[in-house]
Design an enzyme around this catalytic site. Sequence first.
Site, PDB file in Angstrom:
ATOM      1  N   ASP A  95       0.844  -1.180   0.000  1.00 26.61           N
ATOM      2  CA  ASP A  95       0.000   0.000   0.000  1.00 26.61           C
ATOM      3  C   ASP A  95       0.888   1.242   0.000  1.00 26.61           C
ATOM      4  OD1 ASP A  95      -2.018   1.844   0.300  1.00 26.61           O
ATOM      5  OD2 ASP A  95      -2.342   1.430   2.433  1.00 26.61           O
ATOM      6  N   ASP A  97       0.462   4.984  -0.008  1.00 25.33           N
ATOM      7  CA  ASP A  97      -0.567   6.000   0.173  1.00 25.33           C
ATOM      8  C   ASP A  97       0.079   7.381   0.067  1.00 25.33           C
ATOM      9  OD1 ASP A  97      -2.639   7.629   1.043  1.00 25.33           O
ATOM     10  OD2 ASP A  97      -3.363   6.123   2.467  1.00 25.33           O
ATOM     11  N   ASP A 269       3.180   0.979   3.831  1.00 30.90           N
ATOM     12  CA  ASP A 269       2.765   0.564   5.163  1.00 30.90           C
ATOM     13  C   ASP A 269       3.038  -0.941   5.306  1.00 30.90           C
ATOM     14  OD1 ASP A 269       1.530  -0.150   7.493  1.00 30.90           O
ATOM     15  OD2 ASP A 269      -0.383   0.840   7.041  1.00 30.90           O
TER      16      ASP A 269
END
Length: 318
Positions: A95, A97, A269
Amino acid sequence: MEMHEATLEERRQFYSEEWNKRELPDFILHTLSLREFGFDLDGTGPSHRYNQFMTVEQLAEYLQNRAPYSVFASVALYEQPSMRKGWMKSELALDIDAKDLPLKSCGCASGSVCERCIDEARRVAMEFAETMSKDLGLRNINFVYSGRGFHIRVIDDAIMTLEQTERGQIVEYITGGVIPTDVTMALGYSKVFRERLARTFERLGEEHLSKTRGLRKSVVQKLMAEKERVLGVIRGGKLDEISTLGGLGPKTFRQLLEFLVRLNSGFTDGKVTIDTKRILRLPSSLHSGVSMKCVLVRDMERFKLEDAVPKFVRERGH
Ligand SMILES: [Zn+2]
């Protein structure tokens, strides 16, 4: 580009007029009934877990009836997804982000996103995928625009049965998130580690570096003034020469290295990657927080944010 929250009316319009099962990636469509679905029905959080759909038509009906705020599906396949039991295997997911990037060249605050940091997240995702393909030999790497960044979803058979520890090691390797143990060997640091370290150092400003414990102001200024030379030293693998350049003792050098490595691991993450029961936003669904579609990206080079703008936003007339 302004990112507004979608209203209930807009969510209803999206799921009744625009949502299309053909926008579900094949790797999800073909395993739909083995995945756990999670929903955030009203914007308060994904508390409706343990859902299973035997057919895509059932899912479509649910989406039209409930017009959920957010839709998620598990990276794992289960024998009994509605009980989260009988774990079979799980995608390897990363992920990236844009709102959480540790270093941003745009001015937007941590926690918000703009087109520039979304583009930075796109480039980070491509770097990670390149390492997975070149160094780890992974072939089935899928990209998803999540609404505020990107997911990488790898579905090669070889990695889908990995345990959490092994997934953790992969993410550390890809991000340059630990100081490699080969540091004392004559061969020097691994190539990926050097590349990631250089990338992070290149983006550093004095304001970041001055947060390193034990680093005097004069040293910070010297490292910044000699940035090009430091980068050359990092890329060449002769990291201890940084000490000479900046006049650092071994302990301070170690602290600097640890600081950079912490930043490196912040580009994704790691908790998402090691969690084999994670649910991720469903490609084809609406990210209501920003009124963008979560979409499978076939060509990352050519990805444009417009590809993810739902019709009701275009009809808002700006
Ligand atoms: Zn930004």
